[in-house]
Design a protein around this motif. Structure first.
Motif, PDB file in Angstrom:
ATOM      1  N   VAL A  18      83.266   7.944  89.099  1.00 51.94           N
ATOM      2  CA  VAL A  18      82.575   7.256  88.016  1.00 51.94           C
ATOM      3  C   VAL A  18      83.611   6.786  87.004  1.00 51.94           C
ATOM      4  CG1 VAL A  18      80.487   8.654  88.312  1.00 51.94           C
ATOM      5  CG2 VAL A  18      82.246   9.389  86.696  1.00 51.94           C
ATOM      6  N   PRO A  19      83.282   5.810  86.176  1.00 48.36           N
ATOM      7  CA  PRO A  19      84.208   5.411  85.100  1.00 48.36           C
ATOM      8  C   PRO A  19      84.485   6.598  84.176  1.00 48.36           C
ATOM      9  CG  PRO A  19      82.496   3.759  85.404  1.00 48.36           C
ATOM     10  CD  PRO A  19      82.104   4.948  86.245  1.00 48.36           C
ATOM     11  N   PRO A  20      85.716   6.748  83.674  1.00 46.85           N
ATOM     12  CA  PRO A  20      86.050   7.915  82.828  1.00 46.85           C
ATOM     13  C   PRO A  20      85.185   8.051  81.582  1.00 46.85           C
ATOM     14  CG  PRO A  20      88.052   6.789  83.554  1.00 46.85           C
ATOM     15  CD  PRO A  20      86.912   5.926  83.950  1.00 46.85           C
ATOM     16  N   ASP A  21      84.700   6.892  81.029  1.00 44.95           N
ATOM     17  CA  ASP A  21      83.911   6.999  79.802  1.00 44.95           C
ATOM     18  C   ASP A  21      82.505   7.519  80.055  1.00 44.95           C
ATOM     19  OD1 ASP A  21      83.053   4.805  81.168  1.00 44.95           O
ATOM     20  OD2 ASP A  21      83.107   3.418  79.467  1.00 44.95           O
ATOM     21  N   TRP A  22      82.109   7.728  81.328  1.00 46.55           N
ATOM     22  CA  TRP A  22      80.832   8.373  81.622  1.00 46.55           C
ATOM     23  C   TRP A  22      80.931   9.893  81.502  1.00 46.55           C
ATOM     24  CZ3 TRP A  22      78.039   5.723  86.360  1.00 46.55           C
ATOM     25  CH2 TRP A  22      77.893   4.355  86.082  1.00 46.55           C
ATOM     26  N   LEU A  23      82.125  10.416  81.449  1.00 48.80           N
ATOM     27  CA  LEU A  23      82.333  11.859  81.446  1.00 48.80           C
ATOM     28  C   LEU A  23      82.455  12.377  80.010  1.00 48.80           C
ATOM     29  CD1 LEU A  23      84.865  12.076  84.411  1.00 48.80           C
ATOM     30  CD2 LEU A  23      82.413  12.562  84.445  1.00 48.80           C
ATOM     31  N   PRO A  24      82.211  13.676  79.774  1.00 53.22           N
ATOM     32  CA  PRO A  24      82.267  14.214  78.392  1.00 53.22           C
ATOM     33  C   PRO A  24      83.675  14.168  77.832  1.00 53.22           C
ATOM     34  CG  PRO A  24      81.992  15.989  79.996  1.00 53.22           C
ATOM     35  CD  PRO A  24      81.812  14.702  80.752  1.00 53.22           C
ATOM     36  N   GLU A  25      83.758  13.949  76.530  1.00 54.25           N
ATOM     37  CA  GLU A  25      85.058  13.891  75.851  1.00 54.25           C
ATOM     38  C   GLU A  25      85.624  15.292  75.695  1.00 54.25           C
ATOM     39  OE1 GLU A  25      87.128  12.132  71.757  1.00 54.25           O
ATOM     40  OE2 GLU A  25      84.953  12.058  72.038  1.00 54.25           O
ATOM     41  N   GLN A  26      86.940  15.393  75.885  1.00 53.77           N
ATOM     42  CA  GLN A  26      87.646  16.665  75.746  1.00 53.77           C
ATOM     43  C   GLN A  26      88.474  16.636  74.466  1.00 53.77           C
ATOM     44  OE1 GLN A  26      89.638  17.512  79.750  1.00 53.77           O
ATOM     45  NE2 GLN A  26      88.983  15.368  79.933  1.00 53.77           N
ATOM     46  N   GLU A  53      99.077  20.127  77.912  1.00 54.20           N
ATOM     47  CA  GLU A  53      97.703  20.508  78.216  1.00 54.20           C
ATOM     48  C   GLU A  53      97.306  19.961  79.582  1.00 54.20           C
ATOM     49  OE1 GLU A  53      95.918  22.411  76.284  1.00 54.20           O
ATOM     50  OE2 GLU A  53      97.016  22.353  74.381  1.00 54.20           O
ATOM     51  N   ASN A  54      96.319  20.609  80.215  1.00 57.23           N
ATOM     52  CA  ASN A  54      95.724  20.119  81.450  1.00 57.23           C
ATOM     53  C   ASN A  54      94.468  19.331  81.120  1.00 57.23           C
ATOM     54  OD1 ASN A  54      97.630  21.312  83.198  1.00 57.23           O
ATOM     55  ND2 ASN A  54      96.562  23.277  83.079  1.00 57.23           N
ATOM     56  N   LEU A  55      94.276  18.188  81.820  1.00 53.74           N
ATOM     57  CA  LEU A  55      93.152  17.305  81.560  1.00 53.74           C
ATOM     58  C   LEU A  55      92.195  17.300  82.738  1.00 53.74           C
ATOM     59  CD1 LEU A  55      94.812  14.108  80.028  1.00 53.74           C
ATOM     60  CD2 LEU A  55      93.435  15.804  78.830  1.00 53.74           C
ATOM     61  N   GLN A  56      90.899  17.291  82.441  1.00 50.71           N
ATOM     62  CA  GLN A  56      89.886  16.976  83.413  1.00 50.71           C
ATOM     63  C   GLN A  56      89.596  15.486  83.334  1.00 50.71           C
ATOM     64  OE1 GLN A  56      86.471  19.450  82.826  1.00 50.71           O
ATOM     65  NE2 GLN A  56      87.621  21.366  83.015  1.00 50.71           N
ATOM     66  N   PRO A  57      88.987  14.904  84.358  1.00 52.11           N
ATOM     67  CA  PRO A  57      88.666  13.473  84.284  1.00 52.11           C
ATOM     68  C   PRO A  57      87.751  13.187  83.104  1.00 52.11           C
ATOM     69  CG  PRO A  57      88.454  14.285  86.527  1.00 52.11           C
ATOM     70  CD  PRO A  57      88.647  15.487  85.667  1.00 52.11           C
ATOM     71  N   GLY A  58      87.995  12.048  82.424  1.00 55.27           N
ATOM     72  CA  GLY A  58      87.171  11.657  81.303  1.00 55.27           C
ATOM     73  C   GLY A  58      88.001  11.343  80.078  1.00 55.27           C
ATOM     74  N   PRO A  59      87.339  10.908  78.994  1.00 50.54           N
ATOM     75  CA  PRO A  59      88.062  10.624  77.747  1.00 50.54           C
ATOM     76  C   PRO A  59      88.537  11.916  77.104  1.00 50.54           C
ATOM     77  CG  PRO A  59      85.701  10.401  77.417  1.00 50.54           C
ATOM     78  CD  PRO A  59      85.900  10.628  78.893  1.00 50.54           C
ATOM     79  N   TYR A  60      89.619  11.817  76.333  1.00 47.25           N
ATOM     80  CA  TYR A  60      90.153  12.993  75.669  1.00 47.25           C
ATOM     81  C   TYR A  60      90.689  12.616  74.306  1.00 47.25           C
ATOM     82  CZ  TYR A  60      94.827  11.287  76.899  1.00 47.25           C
ATOM     83  OH  TYR A  60      95.956  10.534  77.018  1.00 47.25           O
ATOM     84  N   GLU A  88      92.026   8.179  78.174  1.00 41.13           N
ATOM     85  CA  GLU A  88      91.120   8.483  79.273  1.00 41.13           C
ATOM     86  C   GLU A  88      91.927   8.890  80.491  1.00 41.13           C
ATOM     87  OE1 GLU A  88      88.704   5.105  80.014  1.00 41.13           O
ATOM     88  OE2 GLU A  88      87.280   5.554  78.399  1.00 41.13           O
ATOM     89  N   ALA A  89      91.375   9.817  81.257  1.00 41.75           N
ATOM     90  CA  ALA A  89      91.984  10.248  82.507  1.00 41.75           C
ATOM     91  C   ALA A  89      90.970  10.020  83.623  1.00 41.75           C
ATOM     92  CB  ALA A  89      92.391  11.713  82.446  1.00 41.75           C
ATOM     93  N   ALA A  90      91.352   9.210  84.616  1.00 44.92           N
ATOM     94  CA  ALA A  90      90.443   8.925  85.731  1.00 44.92           C
ATOM     95  C   ALA A  90      90.382  10.076  86.713  1.00 44.92           C
ATOM     96  CB  ALA A  90      90.865   7.641  86.445  1.00 44.92           C
ATOM     97  N   VAL A  91      91.466  10.838  86.840  1.00 47.86           N
ATOM     98  CA  VAL A  91      91.541  11.966  87.770  1.00 47.86           C
ATOM     99  C   VAL A  91      92.155  13.150  87.033  1.00 47.86           C
ATOM    100  CG1 VAL A  91      91.718  10.480  89.805  1.00 47.86           C
ATOM    101  CG2 VAL A  91      93.794  11.192  88.598  1.00 47.86           C
ATOM    102  N   PRO A  92      92.094  14.354  87.592  1.00 46.67           N
ATOM    103  CA  PRO A  92      92.744  15.503  86.932  1.00 46.67           C
ATOM    104  C   PRO A  92      94.220  15.235  86.681  1.00 46.67           C
ATOM    105  CG  PRO A  92      91.320  16.244  88.711  1.00 46.67           C
ATOM    106  CD  PRO A  92      91.371  14.753  88.812  1.00 46.67           C
ATOM    107  N   SER A  93      94.655  15.486  85.458  1.00 52.85           N
ATOM    108  CA  SER A  93      96.025  15.176  85.052  1.00 52.85           C
ATOM    109  C   SER A  93      96.504  16.229  84.076  1.00 52.85           C
ATOM    110  CB  SER A  93      96.092  13.781  84.396  1.00 52.85           C
ATOM    111  OG  SER A  93      95.495  12.792  85.202  1.00 52.85           O
TER     112      SER A  93
END
Length: 804
Positions: free
Chosen positions: A136-144, A299-306, A280-285
């Protein structure tokens, strides 16, 4: 169904057997070949290998099914098992499952979502791993929100009952001027209800000369009760106090009460706005943050905006570099400029102070002299992260004053401050206007401030005087510049118009540069504009070691008098010792010299010295320290201005104590040690070293972290205890060691243990007479009795004890 037969038969034979035995019907040759073709595709490998059939190779193989799949979103395994409906080769998922997984669709979805019907959502059924892969597009995911917004974890501040007496005895003897003794003191009583303190000074002329006779006796300075609520960040004061002032207002001494916001009780809290870096992170980063070239966090990122927030240890302009790295090692680097200033408050944060009482008169001259009643109040509020508003009120019988102001961050180009206030004093009105600007970077700092007063402006500082002492105007500009290898330069311009319209303008210039072997050169010049002469000074400082340095220089006053100075000093070690300072100057006045010696002990600091010329000299001596009473014992230490801790080891002496990994000392014969320095509300680490303890002393906790209230002390107890323990050698009736692993029960306290090698068993909490019940590995039982030897500093060995 497909036929199953023995491996010795061919396909046709297996099919024939299935038809004649299972169904009892005849088919055509074409039907047989078609049936065998389907079987060879679907079940051929299983037929040959004798295993279960593999899952279907595509969605079309099984058109309708209920699936339970592991959910993976943008290559991030969620660890969730979801129920998926498959109909006509399409996948359907409940909308609430997507919402619970953190996916926010751009439109309101139906109760059941067809995954292939949502634009922007891509789904894939991983048949082999039984997973549902969603992209899904990263902006569909919850912000971190990543990073820390506090300097360190918060700890509730503590306080114990105690009394503190600070003292400073000063003896002065000057040729042709007599001698006197001054004894400053502070008495402080503290507990969980707050701190009650009183300060004053006793003065006595020993030898009077001429008109230097002073008023002998005791002079009281301040008597104040103070309590700080670190949960609500409020401080309550009653007695003699100083009002809280804004940069464009004045503080006064009064006797009364005051309630104020006190951010000092929460040093872990950052009150000013912090820079935020979004992406935004499209994949785990992973994301790394660099502040001015230095790595600040990772820090470790999950997919989505941060949004990445961290505490930058700078004040002013800077540059942040945000580097994201995905699982394949691909990096994206982004440079973001920012500006940090502590003069602003975070959005929604407020700071205030309210006080009421009577103006203090003759401070330092009279014990109890108070003037008219007054009240004062100030408020600061963070309207946004870029704008902080300020307001101030003052009132008395003859004065009313009100003003508003604010601080505005101009993006990355500094901070603008301004304020205006109006007063009415004895029927005469006046106005004050202030304007300022500050900008700083790691290599440049610039500040401008102007304050102008019009007509008969007045505030609480003048209501109890016979004259207006406020200046009409003040203006200042300061500049600091880092010239890299050419050193650093500073400049300042100050322009003040006093109440009597006299004007003073000063210009100051300075330059410093590191030289060889950590030595440094310092040059300064200042001049009062309107006067043609400059006052100048040049000095070279050469360090010999960590504590000693030598300096020499020359200076010229604005009147043209020159003087050369040479100085050698050695600082006192933090843990105690001797330090000294020697100085000599020639010029005008001629042959000025000084020498002083400092001896710092654990219980007191002693100083003595002499200074002056050959015609007149002054000799002086000083003794300062503290006496603390806590936990029924008195301790002597150097002067304690802030918080402190008394470490207790439950009466056990000679136990080593460390504070913040630094060795402090050993506990005394009563098991106490005073740690005289501890920053208030700081979560300090205190440790004890149990190596000097006897083997039969238990120390369940050897490290504690504690924060102490301002001006208070805390009794930090380490619960040490001596245990009645022994190692018992158990033997049977033939004097043979009991078998390894035999179970032992202490019938007095119910404690259980196990026999180890050589028949030894360790037992605690023993009585004077003890009985043991033993069950051996072969099931046999026996009993043993023994008496505990007299108390020693070691664990005794009871040998042998017959179990029968």
């Amino acid at each position: 169904m497909c036929p199953f037969g023995t491996q010795g038969k061919g396909a046709g034979e297996r099919y024939q057997g299935a038809v004649t035995e299972g169904q009892g019907m005849e088919v055509s040759k074409a039907q047989m070949l078609a049936f065998l073709g389907v079987c060879s595709v679907l079940w051929g490998p299983l037929i040959e290998a004798g295993e279960l059939p593999p899952p279907p190779a595509s969605l079309e193989a099984v058109a309708d099914a209920q699936l339970y799949l592991e959910l993976v979103i943008n290559q991030m395994n969620t660890g969730r098992l979801v129920h998926v409906q498959q109909r006509a080769g399409q996948l359907y998922l409940q909308a609430n499952v997507l919402q619970e997984a953190g996916i926010h669709l751009p439109v309101t979805p139906p109760e059941e979502v067809g995954l292939d019907s949502v634009p922007g959502l891509h789904s894939e059924y991983d048949i082999q791993a039984q997973r549902l892969l969603l992209d899904v597009p990263p902006d569909w995911l919850p912000e971190q929100v990543l990073g820390r917004r506090s300097a360190y974890p918060r700890t509730d501040a503590m306080s114990s009952f105690g009394v503190l007496f600070n003292y400073d005895l000063y003896l002065n003897d000057t040729d042709d001027a007599g001698s006197y003794l001054a004894a400053w003191n502070e008495v402080r009583l503290f507990d969980s209800w707050g701190t009650l303190s009183n300060t004053g000074q006793y003065r006595r002329s020993i030898v009077a000369a001429g008109e230097n006779q002073m008023n002998n006796g005791y002079l009281r300075y301040d008597t104040t009760w103070r309590f700080s609520d670190d949960e609500r960040m409020l401080t309550y004061e009653a007695g003699d106090l100083i009002t809280v002032a804004l940069p464009w207002t004045s503080a006064i001494r009064m006797g009364g009460v005051q309630v104020s916001r006190d951010f000092g009780v929460r040093p872990d809290l950052v009150t000013y706005p912090l820079p935020q870096f979004s992406g935004e992170a499209a994949v785990p980063s992973s994301v790394d943050l660099f502040i001015n070239g230095y790595k600040s966090s990772s820090e470790n990122l999950q997919p989505g905006p941060y949004t990445l927030t961290n505490v930058p240890y700078i004040n002013g302009a800077g540059e942040a570099v945000v580097v994201t790295t995905d699982a394949l090692g691909r990096q994206v680097s982004t440079s973001v400029p920012f500006y940090v200033t502590s003069s602003l408050l975070q959005q929604g944060l407020s700071d205030f102070s309210v006080s009421a009482g009577s103006v203090r008169r003759g401070y330092g001259i009279d014990d109890f002299a108070y003037g008219p009643g007054v009240s004062s109040g100030s408020l600061r509020y963070g309207l946004t992260n870029n704008l902080t508003l300020e307001s101030h009120l003052e009132a008395s019988d003859s004065l009313t004053l009100g003003g508003v102001g604010g601080n505005l961050k101009l993006g990355n180009f500094g901070v603008l401050n301004s304020a205006v206030s109006q007063s009415q004093f004895d029927g005469r009105g006046g106005r004050q206007v202030s304007l300022g600007y500050q900008y700083s970077t790691p290599g440049l700092s610039l500040a401008y401030q102007r304050l102008q007063r019009f007509d008969d402006y007045a505030d609480l500082t003048v209501i109890d005087t016979d004259y207006i002492s406020l200046s009409r105007r003040s203006e200042q500009v300061t500049l600091a510049l880092d010239l890299d290898r050419f050193g650093s330069m500073g400049a300042g311009y100050f322009d003040v118009v006093a109440a009597d319209a006299t004007r003073t303008r000063l210009l100051n210039l300075s330059w410093s540069k590191p030289l060889w072997f950590n030595s440094s050169l310092y040059v300064s010049a200042n001049r009062e504009l309107g006067d043609s002469n400059w006052a100048m000074q040049a000095q070279i400082v050469v360090p010999f070691d960590v504590r000693g340095n030598f300096s020499f220089g020359t200076e010229r006053s604005s009147s043209g008098v020159t003087q050369q100075r040479v100085n050698y000093s050695r600082s006192v070690p933090t843990q105690g010792g001797v330090g000294f300072n020697l100085g000599y100057a020639t010029g005008d006045p001629p042959d000025y010299r000084q020498a002083d010696l400092t001896w710092r002990l654990q219980s007191v600091q002693l100083q003595a010295g002499v200074y002056g010329t050959s015609q007149q000299q002054t000799r002086w001596a000083d003794a300062s320290g503290s006496l603390v009473w806590m936990d029924g014992q008195t301790f002597a230490a150097n002067r304690i201005d802030d918080a402190f801790v008394v470490v207790s080891t439950s009466g056990f002496p000679d136990v080593g104590v460390r504070y913040e990994n630094q060795w402090i000392g050993n506990t005394d014969k009563n098991g106490h040690l005073l740690v005289p320095w501890s920053s208030a509300y700081y979560r300090g680490k205190y440790e004890i070293d149990p190596l000097n303890l006897a083997a039969n002393i238990l120390s369940p906790n050897v490290e504690q972290r504690v924060a102490v209230r301002r001006g208070s002390g805390y009794l930090l107890e380490f619960q040490l205890s001596r245990v009645a323990a022994a190692s018992v050698h158990l033997v049977d009736a033939r004097q043979q060691d009991l078998a390894l692993g035999s179970a032992v029960l202490n019938e007095q306290n119910g404690a259980r243990s196990v026999v180890g090698w050589d028949g030894l068993v360790y037992l605690e909490n023993l009585a004077e007479q003890n009985s043991l019940q033993v069950i051996m590995p072969d099931g046999q039982q026996c009993k043993a009795k023994f008496g505990l030897p007299p108390e020693t500093d070691q664990v005794p060995l009871v040998d042998p004890v017959v179990c029968q």
